[in-house]
Design a protein around this motif. Structure first.
Motif, PDB file in Angstrom:
ATOM      1  N   GLY A  84       2.587   6.032  -1.817  1.00 35.75           N
ATOM      2  CA  GLY A  84       3.274   6.956  -1.114  1.00 35.75           C
ATOM      3  C   GLY A  84       3.202   7.356   0.104  1.00 35.75           C
ATOM      4  N   ILE A  85       2.510   6.846   1.004  1.00 36.67           N
ATOM      5  CA  ILE A  85       1.970   7.022   2.120  1.00 36.67           C
ATOM      6  C   ILE A  85       3.027   6.351   3.111  1.00 36.67           C
ATOM      7  N   ASP A  86       3.268   7.048   4.159  1.00 31.18           N
ATOM      8  CA  ASP A  86       4.112   6.396   5.273  1.00 31.18           C
ATOM      9  C   ASP A  86       3.443   5.713   6.344  1.00 31.18           C
ATOM     10  N   PHE A  87       3.661   4.356   6.045  1.00 35.78           N
ATOM     11  CA  PHE A  87       3.162   3.447   7.261  1.00 35.78           C
ATOM     12  C   PHE A  87       4.121   2.752   7.888  1.00 35.78           C
ATOM     13  N   GLY A  88       5.348   3.496   8.269  1.00 35.39           N
ATOM     14  CA  GLY A  88       6.276   3.106   8.890  1.00 35.39           C
ATOM     15  C   GLY A  88       6.113   2.471  10.492  1.00 35.39           C
ATOM     16  N   ALA A  89       5.226   3.283  11.120  1.00 34.30           N
ATOM     17  CA  ALA A  89       4.945   2.770  12.542  1.00 34.30           C
ATOM     18  C   ALA A  89       4.052   1.446  12.353  1.00 34.30           C
ATOM     19  N   ILE A  90       3.285   1.156  11.631  1.00 34.76           N
ATOM     20  CA  ILE A  90       2.582   0.040  11.506  1.00 34.76           C
ATOM     21  C   ILE A  90       3.364  -1.084  11.071  1.00 34.76           C
ATOM     22  N   ARG A 103      -6.424   4.286   7.896  1.00 36.99           N
ATOM     23  CA  ARG A 103      -4.749   3.637   8.319  1.00 36.99           C
ATOM     24  C   ARG A 103      -3.820   4.612   8.586  1.00 36.99           C
ATOM     25  N   LYS A 104      -4.094   5.923   8.026  1.00 40.00           N
ATOM     26  CA  LYS A 104      -3.004   6.820   8.480  1.00 40.00           C
ATOM     27  C   LYS A 104      -3.119   7.257   9.933  1.00 40.00           C
ATOM     28  N   VAL A 105      -4.432   7.513  10.107  1.00 39.02           N
ATOM     29  CA  VAL A 105      -4.672   7.895  11.560  1.00 39.02           C
ATOM     30  C   VAL A 105      -4.177   6.842  12.556  1.00 39.02           C
ATOM     31  N   LEU A 106      -4.307   5.342  12.327  1.00 36.56           N
ATOM     32  CA  LEU A 106      -3.891   4.489  13.062  1.00 36.56           C
ATOM     33  C   LEU A 106      -2.375   4.567  13.028  1.00 36.56           C
ATOM     34  N   ASN A 107      -1.610   4.948  11.861  1.00 38.66           N
ATOM     35  CA  ASN A 107      -0.074   4.826  12.028  1.00 38.66           C
ATOM     36  C   ASN A 107       0.163   5.983  12.891  1.00 38.66           C
ATOM     37  N   GLY A 108      -0.305   7.239  12.982  1.00 37.90           N
ATOM     38  CA  GLY A 108      -0.210   8.150  14.057  1.00 37.90           C
ATOM     39  C   GLY A 108      -0.206   7.679  15.196  1.00 37.90           C
ATOM     40  N   ILE A 153       0.968  -1.187  -0.053  1.00 43.15           N
ATOM     41  CA  ILE A 153      -0.089  -0.098  -0.170  1.00 43.15           C
ATOM     42  C   ILE A 153       0.872   1.096  -0.015  1.00 43.15           C
ATOM     43  N   ALA A 154       1.877   1.294   0.926  1.00 37.56           N
ATOM     44  CA  ALA A 154       2.848   2.414   1.012  1.00 37.56           C
ATOM     45  C   ALA A 154       3.407   2.626  -0.543  1.00 37.56           C
TER      46      ALA A 154
END
Length: 294
Positions: free
Chosen positions: A49-55, A156-161, A44-45
């Motif tokens: 191009g979205i950062d899902f590094g924490a997940i 997903r972005k909110v959850l990653n944060g 997905i990243a």
């Protein structure tokens, strides 16, 4: 479930399994492996191009999302945190639970099973495990969404944060924390909904089946009669036949644990803790807590 113990759902694009015996066999078999959730987020990243590094980082630290040597190392690390003071933890948790139940279940009192019963037990347990005042540092409890394959990108972005912030909190507590920050985050993600939801649902299920009776007159089941984990997914690593059903290599399989509990089927919900190499590490203490409630 009316369509049989195993059937293919075209909307979910996976095999759905509702039979406790088949689920148990799949858990124990080396022919079925954990879903590569981290790879799913990497794809997905790469596409968005979205950062899902924490997940991705936390999924790399969750035993049930990994296999092989990495799974064994993570499971060992988590087991060492849980078992570090196991002899002290069990009686402390039972005593805490008994006192909490005595204070809550009084004539004329209204109880929110999540807020008043399950969450305080969860926070107390994780405070004992992690050596920090858990409820002061972890204030959100929706992290298991990380396993949801159908979430929108915004969610997903909110959850990653949220996961990023939780890890930062544990990083700040590193001097006092009984585990690494990554393992503390991973334990919260796999423990929260599973533990809190199973307590609340199981108490509700038991009490609703005994309406009008005093709680000290109710015979509680030996194990959780319901589960906060509706399903777990596996991948078929090779074509395999079980109980007359064929599972093709590469198929995604959804094991509906809530269909094996007393709430829907009247059988023991023990399979909801998993079996084999992915057996829930929190099972012993969960049963101690359930005994304290009962």
């Amino acid at each position: 479930r009316r369509l049989g113990p195993v059937y293919h759902d075209p909307e979910l694009d996976c095999l759905c399994v509702f039979d406790a015996d088949i689920i148990s066999k799949i858990f124990r078999s080396e022919c079925f492996g954990a879903v590569a959730y981290a790879d799913h987020y990497r794809h997905i990243a790469a596409r968005t191009g979205i950062d899902f590094g924490a997940i991705i980082n936390v999924l790399n630290h969750i035993p049930l999302a990994n296999e092989g040597p990495r799974h064994r190392a993570l499971r060992g690390e988590m087991a060492s945190v849980i078992g570090r003071r196991a002899r002290e933890t069990a009686p402390l948790m039972e005593a805490f639970t008994v006192q909490l139940v005595k204070g809550l279940f009084r004539a004329g009192k209204t109880i929110d099973l999540m807020r008043d019963l399950a969450l305080p037990i969860y926070d107390h347990l994780f405070s004992l495990w992690l050596d920090v005042a858990h409820e002061q540092h972890v204030t959100e409890n929706d992290f298991s969404q990380v396993f949801d394959r159908s979430m929108s990108l915004n969610r997903r972005k909110v959850l990653n944060g949220k996961i990023e912030r939780m890890r930062a909190v544990f990083e700040g507590l590193a001097g006092a924390l009984a585990s690494s920050p990554d393992i503390a985050v991973a334990m919260n993600i796999i423990g929260n909904d599973a533990f809190v939801g199973s307590i609340a649902l199981s108490v509700w299920h038991t009490l609703s089946g005994n309406a009008g009776r005093r709680i000290d007159e109710i015979e509680f089941p030996a194990s959780f009669p319901s589960t906060g984990v509706p399903y777990i997914e596996r991948m078929a690593l090779e074509t395999t036949e079980l109980s007359g059903f064929t599972f093709e290599k590469g198929q995604r399989i959804r094991l509906f644990l809530d269909a094996t509990t007393a709430e829907t089927k009247g059988v023991d919900g023990d399979v909801s803790f998993g079996k084999g190499r992915h057996l829930c590490l929190g099972k012993p203490i969960s049963l101690v807590v359930w005994l304290g409630i009962a």
